[in-house]
Enzyme design. Sequence first.
Site, PDB file in Angstrom:
ATOM      1  N   CYS A  33       0.789  -1.063   0.087  1.00 33.39           N
ATOM      2  CA  CYS A  33       0.033   0.063   0.199  1.00 33.39           C
ATOM      3  C   CYS A  33       0.953   1.066  -0.140  1.00 33.39           C
ATOM      4  O   CYS A  33       0.729   2.144  -0.815  1.00 33.39           O
ATOM      5  CB  CYS A  33      -1.077   0.098   1.222  1.00 33.39           C
ATOM      6  SG  CYS A  33      -0.269   0.011   2.810  1.00 33.39           S
ATOM      7  N   HIS A  98      -2.366   1.195   7.054  1.00 30.58           N
ATOM      8  CA  HIS A  98      -2.831   1.044   5.299  1.00 30.58           C
ATOM      9  C   HIS A  98      -2.919   2.522   4.926  1.00 30.58           C
ATOM     10  O   HIS A  98      -3.102   3.476   5.479  1.00 30.58           O
ATOM     11  CB  HIS A  98      -4.076   0.625   5.268  1.00 30.58           C
ATOM     12  CG  HIS A  98      -4.473  -0.148   4.123  1.00 30.58           C
ATOM     13  ND1 HIS A  98      -3.652  -0.759   3.182  1.00 30.58           N
ATOM     14  CD2 HIS A  98      -5.644   0.306   3.320  1.00 30.58           C
ATOM     15  CE1 HIS A  98      -4.364  -0.903   1.915  1.00 30.58           C
ATOM     16  NE2 HIS A  98      -5.467  -0.203   1.886  1.00 30.58           N
ATOM     17  N   HIS A 110      -6.078   1.512  -4.014  1.00 30.28           N
ATOM     18  CA  HIS A 110      -5.045   1.170  -3.199  1.00 30.28           C
ATOM     19  C   HIS A 110      -4.467  -0.405  -3.485  1.00 30.28           C
ATOM     20  O   HIS A 110      -5.255  -1.175  -4.201  1.00 30.28           O
ATOM     21  CB  HIS A 110      -5.625   1.090  -1.854  1.00 30.28           C
ATOM     22  CG  HIS A 110      -6.755  -0.008  -1.584  1.00 30.28           C
ATOM     23  ND1 HIS A 110      -6.888  -0.554  -0.437  1.00 30.28           N
ATOM     24  CD2 HIS A 110      -7.832  -0.388  -2.205  1.00 30.28           C
ATOM     25  CE1 HIS A 110      -7.854  -1.387  -0.296  1.00 30.28           C
ATOM     26  NE2 HIS A 110      -8.703  -1.271  -1.324  1.00 30.28           N
TER      27      HIS A 110
END
Length: 155
Positions: A33, A98, A110
């Site tokens: 990510c 994240h 993402h």
Amino acid sequence: MDTAIDYMYGLRVKNIRYSMDYSRTGADGTGDCSGTVYAALRKAGASDAGSVVNTDSMHDWLVKNGFRLIAHNKEWTAKRGDIVIFGEKGKSGGVAGHVVIFISNTQIIHCTWKSDSVNGVFIENEVTACPYSMGWYVYRLNQTPSSSQPKVSAQ
């Protein structure tokens, strides 16, 4: 920000696989990510951090590149280009954090792992895909950057 988002779309088309090892940026077919968001923003003109940032080091790097914190654990009106880091600052490295980029007020892009066979770059609804229970920080690119710091171009 369009350049960064287009880069993420490109990684999606390349069908990169999620991995917190190797390049992390998608350069070798794998990414995570923070690595893919870092690479996307670098493609759009952000400064080189010296190494690929993680969700913890991304906070300061975003500010150095003309982003400002607009919300922390509170509701906001999402806009295309908003970057949201999940996880408590200072404790969100690895699986404890994240990061996503908003591509509209309800959709994100993402790089994530869903299962061994389903992982990579996804476009999803933020309500169902974002781990708000971890806590969140919303960064938005300044539209009138000062000339004293390198900036990502708002396109």
